[in-house]
Design a protein around this motif. Structure first.
Motif, PDB file in Angstrom:
ATOM      1  N   UNK A 120      62.479  83.523   3.605  1.00 27.43           N
ATOM      2  CA  UNK A 120      62.186  84.827   2.974  1.00 27.43           C
ATOM      3  C   UNK A 120      63.094  85.845   3.446  1.00 27.43           C
ATOM      4  N   UNK A 121      63.195  85.630   5.025  1.00 25.21           N
ATOM      5  CA  UNK A 121      63.752  86.561   5.744  1.00 25.21           C
ATOM      6  C   UNK A 121      65.491  86.805   5.424  1.00 25.21           C
ATOM      7  N   UNK A 122      65.800  85.321   5.342  1.00 26.38           N
ATOM      8  CA  UNK A 122      67.295  85.082   5.292  1.00 26.38           C
ATOM      9  C   UNK A 122      67.578  84.632   3.848  1.00 26.38           C
ATOM     10  N   UNK A 123      67.966  85.404   3.072  1.00 29.66           N
ATOM     11  CA  UNK A 123      68.360  84.846   1.767  1.00 29.66           C
ATOM     12  C   UNK A 123      69.672  84.340   1.641  1.00 29.66           C
ATOM     13  N   UNK A 124      69.890  83.905   0.258  1.00 29.56           N
ATOM     14  CA  UNK A 124      70.933  82.869   0.332  1.00 29.56           C
ATOM     15  C   UNK A 124      71.540  83.067  -1.206  1.00 29.56           C
ATOM     16  N   UNK A 125      72.678  83.098  -1.319  1.00 28.26           N
ATOM     17  CA  UNK A 125      73.676  83.092  -2.639  1.00 28.26           C
ATOM     18  C   UNK A 125      74.585  82.009  -2.870  1.00 28.26           C
ATOM     19  N   UNK A 126      74.415  81.173  -3.808  1.00 24.19           N
ATOM     20  CA  UNK A 126      75.114  79.750  -3.509  1.00 24.19           C
ATOM     21  C   UNK A 126      76.387  79.869  -4.583  1.00 24.19           C
ATOM     22  N   UNK A 127      77.203  78.677  -4.219  1.00 13.10           N
ATOM     23  CA  UNK A 127      78.614  78.697  -4.722  1.00 13.10           C
ATOM     24  C   UNK A 127      78.515  78.741  -6.338  1.00 13.10           C
ATOM     25  N   UNK A 128      77.798  78.070  -6.987  1.00 17.55           N
ATOM     26  CA  UNK A 128      77.725  78.087  -8.408  1.00 17.55           C
ATOM     27  C   UNK A 128      76.600  78.937  -8.843  1.00 17.55           C
ATOM     28  N   UNK A 129      76.588  79.909  -9.745  1.00 20.77           N
ATOM     29  CA  UNK A 129      75.394  80.803 -10.098  1.00 20.77           C
ATOM     30  C   UNK A 129      74.323  79.737 -10.557  1.00 20.77           C
ATOM     31  N   UNK A 130      73.180  80.082 -10.006  1.00 21.09           N
ATOM     32  CA  UNK A 130      72.107  79.083 -10.622  1.00 21.09           C
ATOM     33  C   UNK A 130      71.002  79.991 -10.924  1.00 21.09           C
ATOM     34  N   UNK A 131      71.056  80.814 -11.946  1.00 21.52           N
ATOM     35  CA  UNK A 131      69.869  81.305 -12.417  1.00 21.52           C
ATOM     36  C   UNK A 131      68.913  80.218 -12.827  1.00 21.52           C
TER      37      UNK A 131
ATOM     38  N   UNK B 298      70.957  89.710  -7.272  1.00 19.11           N
ATOM     39  CA  UNK B 298      69.888  90.579  -7.164  1.00 19.11           C
ATOM     40  C   UNK B 298      68.578  89.955  -6.993  1.00 19.11           C
ATOM     41  N   UNK B 299      68.746  88.626  -7.323  1.00 17.87           N
ATOM     42  CA  UNK B 299      67.500  87.789  -7.122  1.00 17.87           C
ATOM     43  C   UNK B 299      67.172  87.518  -5.499  1.00 17.87           C
ATOM     44  N   UNK B 300      68.320  87.626  -5.007  1.00 19.52           N
ATOM     45  CA  UNK B 300      68.404  87.185  -3.607  1.00 19.52           C
ATOM     46  C   UNK B 300      67.801  88.522  -2.599  1.00 19.52           C
ATOM     47  N   UNK B 301      68.286  89.659  -3.129  1.00 19.30           N
ATOM     48  CA  UNK B 301      68.053  90.957  -2.312  1.00 19.30           C
ATOM     49  C   UNK B 301      66.721  91.427  -2.833  1.00 19.30           C
ATOM     50  N   UNK B 302      66.223  90.960  -4.023  1.00 23.03           N
ATOM     51  CA  UNK B 302      64.826  91.506  -4.408  1.00 23.03           C
ATOM     52  C   UNK B 302      63.556  91.402  -3.406  1.00 23.03           C
ATOM     53  N   UNK B 303      63.863  90.215  -2.485  1.00 19.48           N
ATOM     54  CA  UNK B 303      62.683  89.829  -1.681  1.00 19.48           C
ATOM     55  C   UNK B 303      63.023  90.556  -0.481  1.00 19.48           C
ATOM     56  N   UNK B 304      63.846  91.370  -0.504  1.00 19.90           N
ATOM     57  CA  UNK B 304      64.301  92.357   0.929  1.00 19.90           C
ATOM     58  C   UNK B 304      64.559  91.400   2.062  1.00 19.90           C
ATOM     59  N   UNK B 305      65.523  90.595   1.848  1.00 22.53           N
ATOM     60  CA  UNK B 305      65.658  89.906   3.291  1.00 22.53           C
ATOM     61  C   UNK B 305      66.350  90.785   4.209  1.00 22.53           C
ATOM     62  N   UNK B 306      66.379  90.233   5.540  1.00 16.34           N
ATOM     63  CA  UNK B 306      67.121  90.884   6.632  1.00 16.34           C
ATOM     64  C   UNK B 306      68.700  90.416   6.378  1.00 16.34           C
ATOM     65  N   UNK B 307      68.995  89.126   6.089  1.00 17.76           N
ATOM     66  CA  UNK B 307      70.200  88.798   6.314  1.00 17.76           C
ATOM     67  C   UNK B 307      70.707  88.152   4.783  1.00 17.76           C
ATOM     68  N   UNK B 308      71.810  88.017   4.379  1.00 14.75           N
ATOM     69  CA  UNK B 308      72.014  87.412   3.272  1.00 14.75           C
ATOM     70  C   UNK B 308      73.298  86.577   3.526  1.00 14.75           C
ATOM     71  N   UNK B 309      73.068  85.248   3.354  1.00 11.92           N
ATOM     72  CA  UNK B 309      74.140  84.277   3.296  1.00 11.92           C
ATOM     73  C   UNK B 309      74.787  83.994   2.041  1.00 11.92           C
ATOM     74  N   UNK B 310      76.158  83.946   2.110  1.00  3.60           N
ATOM     75  CA  UNK B 310      76.612  83.627   0.665  1.00  3.60           C
ATOM     76  C   UNK B 310      77.731  82.481   0.951  1.00  3.60           C
ATOM     77  N   UNK B 311      77.235  81.487   0.161  1.00  3.73           N
ATOM     78  CA  UNK B 311      78.237  80.248   0.354  1.00  3.73           C
ATOM     79  C   UNK B 311      79.202  80.066  -0.706  1.00  3.73           C
ATOM     80  N   UNK B 312      80.530  80.518  -0.708  1.00  2.49           N
ATOM     81  CA  UNK B 312      81.630  80.608  -1.508  1.00  2.49           C
ATOM     82  C   UNK B 312      81.058  81.435  -2.776  1.00  2.49           C
ATOM     83  N   UNK B 313      80.621  82.685  -2.533  1.00  4.52           N
ATOM     84  CA  UNK B 313      80.143  83.081  -3.939  1.00  4.52           C
ATOM     85  C   UNK B 313      81.017  83.464  -4.918  1.00  4.52           C
ATOM     86  N   UNK B 314      82.583  83.363  -4.760  1.00  3.72           N
ATOM     87  CA  UNK B 314      83.348  83.733  -5.845  1.00  3.72           C
ATOM     88  C   UNK B 314      84.109  82.559  -6.179  1.00  3.72           C
ATOM     89  N   UNK B 315      83.785  81.277  -5.834  1.00  2.79           N
ATOM     90  CA  UNK B 315      84.737  80.247  -5.840  1.00  2.79           C
ATOM     91  C   UNK B 315      84.815  79.698  -7.362  1.00  2.79           C
TER      92      UNK B 315
END
Lengths: 359, 259
Positions: free
Chosen positions: B85-96, B161-178
């Motif tokens: 909850x504190x450290x959010x994550x965005x993945x390689x492939x968009x996964x709504x 947006x989903x990852x930052x809506x829980x107000x994390x401290x850190x945002x990890x992004x795993x190849x978010x644009x590939x």
């Protein structure tokens, strides 16, 4: 021509590129013409005096003219294509015969019996004409309903364990193996199991609707497990990870992401499992027995069901026999209609619950 | 908000297989740190170990320390669910989430945890998150449409947006644009610049120009050899890594001579 042109090394083929690319083919309606000729031959043969089977066989032989014609005009590759198409289509038609025959027999013999009385009267004190399947209908719905209530939680939770928790562990492998073994249990054995189980508690000669439900759920659980397992496996792992990454615990991920995503498939699987057991006769004959009266209580006494009703009506039609035989066909038709309605309901559910945007 | 991450002597295993060896790195707060390196060198594995997503894979485990603001993420009393909850994550492939609308996707962090909130509050969170993800103008009239109805780039911004809506401290992004086209990529890079003021961002990328464009610090990972674990070769300010790296392997990789 469709023959492969293999030029000598270092030389180019004499033909122009256009000739290489082009291929000769039969006129557009060729297949339809052949099928039409075949049907005409069949009708003619029948009129002349051949038996229906002979006429159909003759028509089938005529359709084989299509690949031969194709070989002469189009060459080998397309001829083989046509031949296989003819064979596969014939296999399809062949498979339709039993289905059509069953439907025709059941509908033609069962439909005349269907009436308001047939659905609202039991067989209590009925001899000969009249009476109905109300008691068997109630029994089938109650017993199958209870079997569903028993099987779905067990089956679904087992599937969730296999996919989400067990995942390749020794326990999961054993459970999967045992479920496969369970799939092969003959229904009569399931009935004997339920009977033996209830005898332990209630003594010899026990007859109870709920016993039938237990027997049916022995047959139903493995089907539910396997179909739900396949559906849960289809849920992309990315969705689970997306949920975990939001700080959602595993159990909430399963209940709120995995299950809703696979709901349509799960409902379809459960419906097919119900359709699989609703026509079971042997186990119900043993443990639920047969009666002429309406019994709403799953936990007390004999309960009639549609398949057992059809069976006993044919087995002991009484005198005169024709009315009992009619009622048996009517019961069979009603059973068929219930299964069709279930399938229809499953289609609707999967249409309305499938993930939005993918419809 | 926004915390620094200090990793010391971290070894990451899949079962008995040592995937990443002996990583020590300080990731500063309110900045963008990029992980670069050839495929299979353990960048993503290391990234996933920063919010304990690594453990989702059976038999995966780590040895060593990951401190966020002095707290050891792998300490006995830590709950991985709270860590994530504190450290959010965005993945390689968009996964709504395919079963949810755009609105529900944004608020999924709260909704899936069955947090009760007033409609006005959740409206506010959705609007704020979508605005920060730069998606509000495009979707504000169709919040009830399914999340999967958006284009790939929009879906990825929805996931941010989903990852930052829980107000994390850190945002990890795993190849978010590939998986995205250049225009969506540039939208997301702009977004990373914006978010930097509030979050500590760690991004894995295969795109060297992207690392140079968006990051303040860069860490180069490499395999020590075939079948050997990946390791951290060099880390430092992005300008320095790209202009004057210390390790010859870094220089070779950045100049495109391998990898």
């Amino acid at each position: 021509m469709s023959t492969v042109v293999t030029p000598e090394p270092g030389t180019r083929p004499e033909t122009s590129l256009a000739d290489q690319l082009r291929g000769r083919s039969l006129p557009a309606g060729a297949a339809r013409v052949v099928v039409g000729v075949a049907l005409a031959t069949a009708v003619l043969a029948y009129v002349v005096g051949a038996s229906p089977v002979q006429a159909v066989l003759l028509a089938w032989v005529v359709t084989l003219a299509l690949p031969v014609w194709s070989y002469a005009v189009e060459g080998r590759r397309k001829a083989v294509d046509r031949l296989v198409t003819v064979l596969v289509s014939s296999a399809f038609v062949l498979a339709l015969f039993p289905l059509a025959s069953i439907l025709w027999t059941v509908i033609s013999k069962g439909a005349p019996v269907l009436s308001a009385e047939f659905f609202t009267y039991s067989m209590r004190n009925v001899v000969g004409e009249g009476g109905g399947i109300y008691h068997a209908l109630i029994g089938t719905l109650l017993i199958t309903g209870a079997a569903t209530v028993i099987s779905v939680p067990i089956g679904l939770l087992t599937a969730i364990y296999l996919v989400e928790y067990g995942a390749g562990g020794r326990m999961a492998r054993w459970i999967r193996f045992l479920v496969d073994v369970m799939t092969g249990i003959p229904s009569i054995v399931a009935g004997l199991f339920a009977y033996a189980l209830f005898v332990l508690f209630f003594g010899e000669g026990v007859r109870m609707g709920i016993g039938g439900s237990v027997a049916l759920s022995v047959l139903m659980v493995p089907v539910v497990v396997r179909s739900c397992e396949e559906m849960l496996k289809l849920v992309p792992n990315e969705l689970r990870e997306a949920s975990y990454a939001l700080g959602v615990p595993k159990w909430r991920t399963i209940t709120k992401v995995v299950l809703p995503t696979s709901l349509a498939g799960i409902v379809t699987g459960i419906t097919l499992a119900i359709a699989r057991v609703i026509g079971e006769t042997a186990p119900l004959l043993i443990i639920a027995g047969m009666t002429d009266s309406v019994n709403f209580n799953l936990f007390d006494g004999r309960m009639a069901t549609l398949p057992v009703f059809a069976y006993t009506s044919i087995r002991n039609p009484g005198v005169p026999p024709e009315f009992a035989l009619e009622r048996a066909w009517g019961a069979a038709l009603v059973l068929l209609i219930i299964v069709m309605l279930l399938n229809l309901a499953a289609r609707l559910v999967s249409y309305f619950f499938s993930p939005k945007g993918e419809r | 908000m926004a915390k620094s991450i200090d990793v010391s002597d971290l070894n990451i295993y899949y079962g008995d297989f040592l995937a990443v060896e002996d990583v020590t790195i300080d990731i500063p707060a309110r900045s963008v740190t990029a992980f670069i390196g050839p495929s299979g060198c353990g960048k993503s594995t290391f990234l996933r170990s920063l919010n304990r997503m690594h453990e989702v894979i059976p038999n995966a485990r780590v040895e060593g320390k990951v401190l966020i603001d002095g707290q050891d993420l792998y300490g006995d009393e830590m709950d991985p669910v709270n860590v994530r909850r504190t450290i959010g994550m965005v993945f390689q492939r968009p996964n709504p989430f395919p079963t949810m609308s755009i609105y529900d996707n944004v608020i999924a962090g709260q909704k899936l945890n069955s947090k009760r909130m007033k409609k006005a509050d959740s409206d506010a969170i959705v609007e704020r998150s979508l605005r920060r993800a730069g998606l509000w103008a495009e979707v504000k009239d169709r919040l009830n449409r399914p999340g999967s109805s958006l284009s790939g780039g929009q879906q990825q911004r929805l996931c941010i947006a989903r990852a930052i809506s829980v107000e994390p401290e850190v945002l990890l992004m795993d190849e978010p644009c590939s998986a995205l086209d250049p225009i969506s990529t540039s939208a997301i890079e702009d977004l990373i610049h914006e978010l930097k003021s509030e979050y500590t961002i760690v991004i894995v990328t295969h795109n060297m120009q992207q690392a140079a464009r968006v990051s303040d610090d860069t860490a180069f990972f490499n395999l020590s050899g075939v079948g050997k674990p990946g390791r951290l070769v060099e880390t430092g300010r992005t300008e320095k890594i790209f202009s004057n790296p210390e390790d010859p392997a870094t220089e070779a990789y950045i100049q495109g001579r391998f990898g």
